[in-house]
Each structure stands twice: as C-alpha cells, then as structure tokens.
Write a protein that holds these residues in place. Structure first.
Motif, short mmCIF file in Angstrom:
data_model
loop_
_atom_site.label_atom_id
_atom_site.label_comp_id
_atom_site.label_asym_id
_atom_site.label_seq_id
_atom_site.Cartn_x
_atom_site.Cartn_y
_atom_site.Cartn_z
N UNK A 102 3.51 7.92 -4.26
CA UNK A 102 4.80 7.25 -4.09
C UNK A 102 4.82 5.86 -4.73
N UNK A 103 3.78 5.54 -5.52
CA UNK A 103 3.68 4.19 -6.07
C UNK A 103 4.85 3.85 -6.98
N UNK A 104 5.22 4.72 -7.88
CA UNK A 104 6.35 4.42 -8.78
C UNK A 104 7.65 4.31 -8.00
N UNK A 105 7.82 5.16 -7.01
CA UNK A 105 9.01 5.11 -6.17
C UNK A 105 9.07 3.78 -5.41
N UNK A 144 0.84 -1.19 0.00
CA UNK A 144 0.00 0.00 0.00
C UNK A 144 0.89 1.25 0.00
N UNK A 145 1.19 1.79 -1.16
CA UNK A 145 2.09 2.94 -1.22
C UNK A 145 1.46 4.20 -0.63
N UNK A 180 7.97 4.17 2.23
CA UNK A 180 7.14 4.39 1.03
C UNK A 180 5.76 3.78 1.14
N UNK A 181 5.48 3.07 2.24
CA UNK A 181 4.20 2.39 2.40
C UNK A 181 3.38 2.99 3.54
N UNK A 239 16.11 -6.78 3.40
CA UNK A 239 16.49 -5.74 2.44
C UNK A 239 15.23 -5.11 1.84
N UNK A 240 14.29 -5.94 1.41
CA UNK A 240 13.05 -5.43 0.83
C UNK A 240 12.31 -4.55 1.83
#
Length: 103
Positions: free
Chosen positions: A15-18, A10-11, A80-81, A72-73
C-alpha cells in the motif's frame, strides 16, 4: 528558532504508493501554512515513507500540529498504515557551509 521534523510512516503491505498518493492533499495544504519552509515526502528503501519538514519557529510547528490540515492527513492515511508514524523534532546544528550544513 528553526525546527526540523521527520515523520516516518509505515504503510501496510503493498500500500506504499497508495499511501504516498493519499498524502498529496495534505501536503498541498501545509505548504500554505505560516512558517512552513519545507514539507516533503521521501520513499525509503526500508519500505517506509518519510516526511521531512522545516518550520520557522516551534510555535508555527505547534500550530500546524494542532490544526485541521493534520486531521485531514490523518484521515487520508488511517486505513493505509500499519502503525502510527514516528515523529522526531530536531534543532539544527549548523556545520560547514550555510547552504550545505543545515536544512
């Protein structure tokens, strides 16, 4: 037994593309993990990003889930979420042809 996973991210607004870009480093690393058959992100009309995964065994998925690549993820996307991802594990129910009836 094969296991399929969806993880819906859920961005934050605008910020979805980022977010999608930030996920790239983790995706490349996961593709090299044992048992990873599919690990791909998809853009959704509802504003989310969905990861669709397929693992050869539950054990492979569990190893992935507790590994450094997932850390890492998480670090790459944390700012961003809007909230934690919704993760769902599924067992395929084959139907129709083998090529079209299951991931």
């Amino acid at each position: 037994m094969t296991v399929v996973v969806t993880a819906v991210f859920y961005p934050l607004p605008d910020r979805k593309q980022e977010l999608a870009d930030a996920m790239q480093r983790g995706i490349a690393a996961v593709h090299g993990e044992q048992g990873c058959e599919l690990y791909a992100i998809h853009d959704s009309e509802d504003g989310t990003i969905t990861m669709i995964e397929k693992w050869t065994t539950v054990e492979d998925l569990d190893t992935h889930g507790s590994g450094s690549v997932v850390e890492i993820l998480r670090a790459d996307v944390k700012d961003l979420v809007a909230k934690p991802a919704t993760v769902t594990r599924m067992t395929p129910i084959p139907a129709g042809t083998e090529a079209q009836g299951q991931l």
